[in-house]
Design an enzyme around this catalytic site. Structure first.
Site, PDB file in Angstrom:
ATOM      1  N   ASP A   1       0.865  -1.177   0.000  1.00 26.50           N
ATOM      2  CA  ASP A   1       0.000   0.000   0.000  1.00 26.50           C
ATOM      3  C   ASP A   1       0.904   1.230   0.000  1.00 26.50           C
ATOM      4  O   ASP A   1       2.133   1.122  -0.136  1.00 26.50           O
ATOM      5  CB  ASP A   1      -0.983  -0.029   1.181  1.00 26.50           C
ATOM      6  N   HIS A   2       0.313   2.379   0.167  1.00 27.50           N
ATOM      7  CA  HIS A   2       1.055   3.641   0.107  1.00 27.50           C
ATOM      8  C   HIS A   2       2.089   3.806   1.222  1.00 27.50           C
ATOM      9  O   HIS A   2       3.082   4.505   1.045  1.00 27.50           O
ATOM     10  CB  HIS A   2       0.074   4.828   0.137  1.00 27.50           C
TER      11      HIS A   2
ATOM     12  N   HIS B   1       6.666 -32.055   7.240  1.00 28.90           N
ATOM     13  CA  HIS B   1       6.112 -30.733   6.972  1.00 28.90           C
ATOM     14  C   HIS B   1       5.179 -30.758   5.755  1.00 28.90           C
ATOM     15  O   HIS B   1       4.204 -30.009   5.704  1.00 28.90           O
ATOM     16  CB  HIS B   1       7.221 -29.706   6.767  1.00 28.90           C
TER      17      HIS B   1
ATOM     18  N   ARG C   1       1.682 -31.503   6.793  1.00 27.66           N
ATOM     19  CA  ARG C   1       1.025 -30.351   7.419  1.00 27.66           C
ATOM     20  C   ARG C   1       0.649 -29.289   6.394  1.00 27.66           C
ATOM     21  O   ARG C   1      -0.425 -28.680   6.496  1.00 27.66           O
ATOM     22  CB  ARG C   1       1.944 -29.778   8.494  1.00 27.66           C
TER      23      ARG C   1
ATOM     24  N   ARG D   1       6.279  -0.225   8.915  1.00 25.40           N
ATOM     25  CA  ARG D   1       6.342   0.576  10.140  1.00 25.40           C
ATOM     26  C   ARG D   1       6.877  -0.238  11.314  1.00 25.40           C
ATOM     27  O   ARG D   1       6.957   0.265  12.431  1.00 25.40           O
ATOM     28  CB  ARG D   1       4.958   1.125  10.481  1.00 25.40           C
TER      29      ARG D   1
ATOM     30  N   HIS E   1       9.403 -24.928   6.793  1.00 25.88           N
ATOM     31  CA  HIS E   1       8.374 -25.776   7.397  1.00 25.88           C
ATOM     32  C   HIS E   1       6.994 -25.600   6.793  1.00 25.88           C
ATOM     33  O   HIS E   1       6.179 -26.522   6.858  1.00 25.88           O
ATOM     34  CB  HIS E   1       8.293 -25.523   8.906  1.00 25.88           C
ATOM     35  N   ASN E   2       6.695 -24.439   6.246  1.00 25.00           N
ATOM     36  CA  ASN E   2       5.346 -24.167   5.740  1.00 25.00           C
ATOM     37  C   ASN E   2       5.284 -24.008   4.239  1.00 25.00           C
ATOM     38  O   ASN E   2       4.216 -23.770   3.691  1.00 25.00           O
ATOM     39  CB  ASN E   2       4.767 -22.904   6.400  1.00 25.00           C
TER      40      ASN E   2
ATOM     41  N   THR F   1       1.899  -2.737   9.009  1.00 26.41           N
ATOM     42  CA  THR F   1       2.291  -3.801   9.933  1.00 26.41           C
ATOM     43  C   THR F   1       2.631  -5.107   9.229  1.00 26.41           C
ATOM     44  O   THR F   1       3.200  -6.008   9.840  1.00 26.41           O
ATOM     45  CB  THR F   1       1.159  -4.120  10.937  1.00 26.41           C
ATOM     46  N   GLY F   2       2.222  -5.252   7.985  1.00 30.45           N
ATOM     47  CA  GLY F   2       2.383  -6.509   7.272  1.00 30.45           C
ATOM     48  C   GLY F   2       1.247  -7.479   7.524  1.00 30.45           C
ATOM     49  O   GLY F   2       1.117  -8.489   6.838  1.00 30.45           O
ATOM     50  N   GLN F   3       0.411  -7.175   8.483  1.00 23.92           N
ATOM     51  CA  GLN F   3      -0.659  -8.103   8.871  1.00 23.92           C
ATOM     52  C   GLN F   3      -1.861  -8.042   7.929  1.00 23.92           C
ATOM     53  O   GLN F   3      -2.344  -9.074   7.453  1.00 23.92           O
ATOM     54  CB  GLN F   3      -1.102  -7.817  10.307  1.00 23.92           C
ATOM     55  N   GLY F   4      -2.369  -6.855   7.670  1.00 25.82           N
ATOM     56  CA  GLY F   4      -3.583  -6.732   6.862  1.00 25.82           C
ATOM     57  C   GLY F   4      -3.390  -7.238   5.447  1.00 25.82           C
ATOM     58  O   GLY F   4      -4.226  -7.987   4.920  1.00 25.82           O
TER      59      GLY F   4
ATOM     60  N   CYS G   1       2.690  -3.616   4.028  1.00 26.15           N
ATOM     61  CA  CYS G   1       1.799  -2.542   4.454  1.00 26.15           C
ATOM     62  C   CYS G   1       2.395  -2.015   5.752  1.00 26.15           C
ATOM     63  O   CYS G   1       3.545  -2.318   6.063  1.00 26.15           O
ATOM     64  CB  CYS G   1       0.340  -3.007   4.595  1.00 26.15           C
TER      65      CYS G   1
END
Length: 152
Positions: free
Chosen positions: A15-16, A140, A143, A116, A105-106, A74-77, A72
């Site tokens: 994002d911006h 792995h 899973r 930020r 592993h994933n 936080t990287g979360q959204g 973004c």
């Protein structure tokens, strides 16, 4: 995923809030020989991270790009949006250990970083840890298949 991912293409988006960090990452990985597909915004006007996460995830899920790196605040959204696309396994990382483990592993095919949350130096180290790690398979793989089955 519709086919084998293109082995040397990485899509980047943000994002911006993360334009400068995204551009630094793009230059860093291009210098390593990756073909960078940067689909993020170029100007600082407010944008919506779900649109950017979805667009990048679709390029990875289609096989057009091997990996995606999204950012973004936080990287979360943006990670949550990307993970809604079938076939995507994306983790938000603020340290190199997590970035390495989501690959080993994933079998993560996308990495999310909070502009930020981490500075440029650490972000580049996180990207390197992600890109150099290899999926270990074995227990792995079972899973990862279980995660894929949750997509319905």
């Amino acid at each position: 995923m519709t086919g084998q991912p293109n082995p040397n293409r990485i899509v980047l988006s943000s994002d911006h809030t993360a334009i400068p960090l995204r551009q630094a990452i793009a230059a860093h990985i291009a210098a390593q020989g990756w073909v960078v597909i940067d689909i993020g915004p170029r100007t600082p006007e407010s944008t919506h991270y779900p649109e950017h996460g979805k667009a990048a995830a679709r390029l990875v899920a289609s096989g057009d790009c091997r990996f995606g790196i999204i950012l973004c605040g936080t990287g979360q959204g943006i990670m949550m949006a990307a993970n809604k696309v079938k076939g995507i396994r994306c983790g938000a990382c603020a340290d190199t250990f997590s970035a390495r483990m989501i690959r080993q592993h994933n079998d993560a095919n996308m990495l999310s970083i909070g502009a930020r949350v981490v500075g440029e130096g650490l972000a580049l180290d996180i990207v390197d840890a992600f890109l150099t790690a290899q999926f270990e398979g074995g227990r792995h793989a079972t899973r990862v298949a279980m995660i894929g089955a949750l997509e319905g």
